[in-house]
Structures are given as C-alpha cells and as structure tokens.
Design a protein around this motif. Structure first.
Motif, PDB file in Angstrom:
ATOM      1  N   GLY A  25     -32.922  61.555  48.175  1.00  0.00           N
ATOM      2  CA  GLY A  25     -32.625  62.799  47.135  1.00  0.00           C
ATOM      3  C   GLY A  25     -32.631  62.364  45.565  1.00  0.00           C
ATOM      4  O   GLY A  25     -33.010  62.802  44.735  1.00  0.00           O
ATOM      5  N   TRP A  26     -32.078  61.103  45.345  1.00  0.00           N
ATOM      6  CA  TRP A  26     -32.154  60.501  43.981  1.00  0.00           C
ATOM      7  C   TRP A  26     -33.490  60.310  43.509  1.00  0.00           C
ATOM      8  O   TRP A  26     -33.741  60.631  42.086  1.00  0.00           O
ATOM      9  CB  TRP A  26     -31.317  59.159  43.763  1.00  0.00           C
ATOM     10  CG  TRP A  26     -32.010  58.106  44.560  1.00  0.00           C
ATOM     11  CD1 TRP A  26     -31.695  57.790  45.669  1.00  0.00           C
ATOM     12  CD2 TRP A  26     -32.848  57.178  43.876  1.00  0.00           C
ATOM     13  NE1 TRP A  26     -32.556  56.525  46.220  1.00  0.00           N
ATOM     14  CE2 TRP A  26     -33.207  56.215  45.102  1.00  0.00           C
ATOM     15  CE3 TRP A  26     -33.275  57.026  42.795  1.00  0.00           C
ATOM     16  CZ2 TRP A  26     -34.038  55.199  44.634  1.00  0.00           C
ATOM     17  CZ3 TRP A  26     -34.185  56.046  42.449  1.00  0.00           C
ATOM     18  CH2 TRP A  26     -34.587  55.202  43.513  1.00  0.00           C
ATOM     19  N   LEU A  27     -34.314  59.878  44.291  1.00  0.00           N
ATOM     20  CA  LEU A  27     -35.780  59.402  43.938  1.00  0.00           C
ATOM     21  C   LEU A  27     -36.478  61.009  43.751  1.00  0.00           C
ATOM     22  O   LEU A  27     -37.403  61.185  42.730  1.00  0.00           O
ATOM     23  CB  LEU A  27     -36.558  58.651  44.927  1.00  0.00           C
ATOM     24  CG  LEU A  27     -37.989  58.408  44.499  1.00  0.00           C
ATOM     25  CD1 LEU A  27     -38.028  57.604  43.357  1.00  0.00           C
ATOM     26  CD2 LEU A  27     -38.345  57.769  45.741  1.00  0.00           C
ATOM     27  N   THR A  28     -36.300  61.795  44.738  1.00  0.00           N
ATOM     28  CA  THR A  28     -36.708  63.307  44.614  1.00  0.00           C
ATOM     29  C   THR A  28     -36.622  63.709  43.482  1.00  0.00           C
ATOM     30  O   THR A  28     -37.176  64.435  42.441  1.00  0.00           O
ATOM     31  CB  THR A  28     -36.439  64.212  45.849  1.00  0.00           C
ATOM     32  OG1 THR A  28     -36.765  63.319  46.893  1.00  0.00           O
ATOM     33  CG2 THR A  28     -37.335  65.593  45.787  1.00  0.00           C
ATOM     34  N   GLY A  29     -35.042  64.002  42.957  1.00  0.00           N
ATOM     35  CA  GLY A  29     -34.549  64.592  41.465  1.00  0.00           C
ATOM     36  C   GLY A  29     -35.361  63.651  40.484  1.00  0.00           C
ATOM     37  O   GLY A  29     -35.356  64.453  39.547  1.00  0.00           O
TER      38      GLY A  29
ATOM     39  N   GLY B 224     -28.424  66.186  40.797  1.00  0.00           N
ATOM     40  CA  GLY B 224     -28.982  67.282  41.534  1.00  0.00           C
ATOM     41  C   GLY B 224     -29.863  67.128  42.921  1.00  0.00           C
ATOM     42  O   GLY B 224     -29.464  67.673  43.914  1.00  0.00           O
ATOM     43  N   GLY B 225     -30.621  65.948  42.914  1.00  0.00           N
ATOM     44  CA  GLY B 225     -31.259  65.470  44.133  1.00  0.00           C
ATOM     45  C   GLY B 225     -30.329  64.932  45.123  1.00  0.00           C
ATOM     46  O   GLY B 225     -30.586  65.127  46.326  1.00  0.00           O
ATOM     47  N   MET B 226     -29.305  63.987  44.492  1.00  0.00           N
ATOM     48  CA  MET B 226     -28.343  63.481  45.457  1.00  0.00           C
ATOM     49  C   MET B 226     -27.433  64.507  45.998  1.00  0.00           C
ATOM     50  O   MET B 226     -27.050  64.490  47.383  1.00  0.00           O
ATOM     51  CB  MET B 226     -27.579  62.701  44.746  1.00  0.00           C
ATOM     52  CG  MET B 226     -28.293  61.367  44.263  1.00  0.00           C
ATOM     53  SD  MET B 226     -26.820  60.371  43.422  1.00  0.00           S
ATOM     54  CE  MET B 226     -27.958  59.431  42.226  1.00  0.00           C
ATOM     55  N   ILE B 227     -27.158  65.853  45.535  1.00  0.00           N
ATOM     56  CA  ILE B 227     -26.312  66.763  45.996  1.00  0.00           C
ATOM     57  C   ILE B 227     -27.116  67.396  47.105  1.00  0.00           C
ATOM     58  O   ILE B 227     -27.030  67.970  47.980  1.00  0.00           O
ATOM     59  CB  ILE B 227     -25.912  67.828  45.022  1.00  0.00           C
ATOM     60  CG1 ILE B 227     -24.966  66.890  44.321  1.00  0.00           C
ATOM     61  CG2 ILE B 227     -25.227  69.025  45.541  1.00  0.00           C
ATOM     62  CD1 ILE B 227     -24.319  67.520  43.000  1.00  0.00           C
ATOM     63  N   GLY B 228     -28.590  67.908  46.660  1.00  0.00           N
ATOM     64  CA  GLY B 228     -29.387  68.755  47.696  1.00  0.00           C
ATOM     65  C   GLY B 228     -29.845  67.934  48.844  1.00  0.00           C
ATOM     66  O   GLY B 228     -29.863  68.744  49.709  1.00  0.00           O
ATOM     67  N   VAL B 229     -29.964  66.757  48.883  1.00  0.00           N
ATOM     68  CA  VAL B 229     -30.299  65.948  49.986  1.00  0.00           C
ATOM     69  C   VAL B 229     -29.233  66.134  50.979  1.00  0.00           C
ATOM     70  O   VAL B 229     -29.249  65.958  52.283  1.00  0.00           O
ATOM     71  CB  VAL B 229     -30.893  64.812  49.635  1.00  0.00           C
ATOM     72  CG1 VAL B 229     -29.868  63.647  49.611  1.00  0.00           C
ATOM     73  CG2 VAL B 229     -31.831  64.189  50.872  1.00  0.00           C
ATOM     74  N   ASN B 230     -27.863  66.338  50.533  1.00  0.00           N
ATOM     75  CA  ASN B 230     -26.980  66.177  51.422  1.00  0.00           C
ATOM     76  C   ASN B 230     -26.332  67.349  52.045  1.00  0.00           C
ATOM     77  O   ASN B 230     -25.362  67.874  52.577  1.00  0.00           O
ATOM     78  CB  ASN B 230     -25.731  65.455  50.975  1.00  0.00           C
ATOM     79  CG  ASN B 230     -26.102  63.939  50.607  1.00  0.00           C
ATOM     80  OD1 ASN B 230     -26.290  63.559  51.840  1.00  0.00           O
ATOM     81  ND2 ASN B 230     -25.880  63.368  49.615  1.00  0.00           N
ATOM     82  N   MET B 231     -27.157  68.696  51.489  1.00  0.00           N
ATOM     83  CA  MET B 231     -26.715  69.990  51.946  1.00  0.00           C
ATOM     84  C   MET B 231     -27.164  70.105  53.151  1.00  0.00           C
ATOM     85  O   MET B 231     -28.156  69.672  53.821  1.00  0.00           O
ATOM     86  CB  MET B 231     -27.297  70.935  50.835  1.00  0.00           C
ATOM     87  CG  MET B 231     -26.874  70.865  49.343  1.00  0.00           C
ATOM     88  SD  MET B 231     -27.563  72.010  48.200  1.00  0.00           S
ATOM     89  CE  MET B 231     -27.369  73.722  49.187  1.00  0.00           C
ATOM     90  N   PRO B 232     -26.380  70.918  54.148  1.00  0.00           N
ATOM     91  CA  PRO B 232     -26.654  71.219  55.557  1.00  0.00           C
ATOM     92  C   PRO B 232     -27.955  72.110  55.484  1.00  0.00           C
ATOM     93  O   PRO B 232     -28.008  73.131  54.739  1.00  0.00           O
ATOM     94  CB  PRO B 232     -25.443  71.799  55.898  1.00  0.00           C
ATOM     95  CG  PRO B 232     -24.838  72.194  54.857  1.00  0.00           C
ATOM     96  CD  PRO B 232     -24.796  71.617  53.744  1.00  0.00           C
ATOM     97  N   ASN B 233     -28.703  71.994  56.241  1.00  0.00           N
ATOM     98  CA  ASN B 233     -29.876  72.718  56.721  1.00  0.00           C
ATOM     99  C   ASN B 233     -29.468  73.859  57.637  1.00  0.00           C
ATOM    100  O   ASN B 233     -28.839  73.612  58.474  1.00  0.00           O
ATOM    101  CB  ASN B 233     -31.058  71.938  57.375  1.00  0.00           C
ATOM    102  CG  ASN B 233     -31.721  70.846  56.342  1.00  0.00           C
ATOM    103  OD1 ASN B 233     -31.798  71.011  55.160  1.00  0.00           O
ATOM    104  ND2 ASN B 233     -32.298  69.839  56.965  1.00  0.00           N
ATOM    105  N   ARG B 234     -30.032  75.142  57.399  1.00  0.00           N
ATOM    106  CA  ARG B 234     -29.859  76.087  58.166  1.00  0.00           C
ATOM    107  C   ARG B 234     -30.866  75.930  59.189  1.00  0.00           C
ATOM    108  O   ARG B 234     -32.074  76.017  59.069  1.00  0.00           O
ATOM    109  CB  ARG B 234     -29.826  77.416  57.532  1.00  0.00           C
ATOM    110  CG  ARG B 234     -28.864  77.532  56.447  1.00  0.00           C
ATOM    111  CD  ARG B 234     -28.737  78.986  55.934  1.00  0.00           C
ATOM    112  NE  ARG B 234     -30.096  79.356  55.521  1.00  0.00           N
ATOM    113  CZ  ARG B 234     -30.492  80.425  54.955  1.00  0.00           C
ATOM    114  NH1 ARG B 234     -29.455  81.147  54.668  1.00  0.00           N
ATOM    115  NH2 ARG B 234     -31.608  80.869  54.766  1.00  0.00           N
TER     116      ARG B 234
END
Length: 126
Positions: free
Chosen positions: A68-72, A113-123
């Motif tokens: 996530g950090w790298l993606t962001g 934001g990337g760090m938060i996004g990668v840890n969001m649950p997938n539906r």
C-alpha cells in the motif's frame, strides 16, 4: 504486476485528476461568485489537494491489493511528475522550493492513503 499498474495508473491517478478538475471548478465558482478572499481559498485548496491525493492513494492500493505505501507513493509521484511537466512546458518555469515542500506533503498523503487502502476489507460476492 498488471493489477498493480492498473491500480496506480488507472484508478489512482485517474481518480485524482477527475477530483482535482471537479474541485478546481468548485473553487473557481467560489472565487467568482462569493466575496471569499484568495488566502482562504489557498488554504481550502491545500487541504483539498492533500485529501484528494490521500483518496487516490487509497483507491489505488485498494485495487492493487498489495504494498500500500508503495502503491500510494507511486500514485502521488506519477501525479506530481505530470504536474511538474505541465508547469515546465506551459509556464516555462522550474519548480520552486515551496512547491517541492508542497509536493512532499502530497507524496506523504498519497502514501498514507495507500497504507489505509491496502488494509481495507475486500467485498466478496458469494
């Protein structure tokens, strides 16, 4: 790798540009039709830019689903490089030190934001 690049270039940078264009139109309307001074609008645009880049990094990492950090960070970096190229080509002016600090804040926001996004649950649809 394909999902990673699609998350960064497609979802992340694409959503950032769309939101920036929409918010620029809103700020231009506020400046034109209200008595708000430019200092207030500068502060609003700073907060909006940080929030929009954080959202772009979040969306890119959510879709990319790893690092996530790298993606962001890459999402923010691609956006900043495009903005710098526009400034150099169209304004014929190099980047100032104040802009570099602003760009650093944007990179940090996108990375967080990337760090938060990668840890969001997938539906999952079952």
């Amino acid at each position: 790798m394909k999902v990673f690049l699609q998350g960064v270039l497609g979802y992340g940078v694409g959503s950032i540009f769309i939101l920036m264009i929409l918010f620029s139109a809103i700020l231009a309307s506020l400046l034109r039709f209200t008595t708000m001074d430019t200092d207030t609008l500068n502060q609003i645009s700073l907060i909006a830019g940080l929030t929009i880049l954080a959202f772009g990094g979040l969306l890119a990492a959510y879709k990319g689903q790893k690092k996530g950090w790298l993606t962001g960070l890459l999402t923010g970096l691609v956006f900043i490089v495009i903005i710098m190229l526009f400034q150099i080509i169209f304004e014929n002016r190099l980047v100032s030190v104040a802009q570099l600090s602003y760009f650093g804040g944007l990179l940090l926001a996108a990375s967080l934001g990337g760090m938060i996004g990668v840890n969001m649950p997938n539906r999952s649809t079952q």
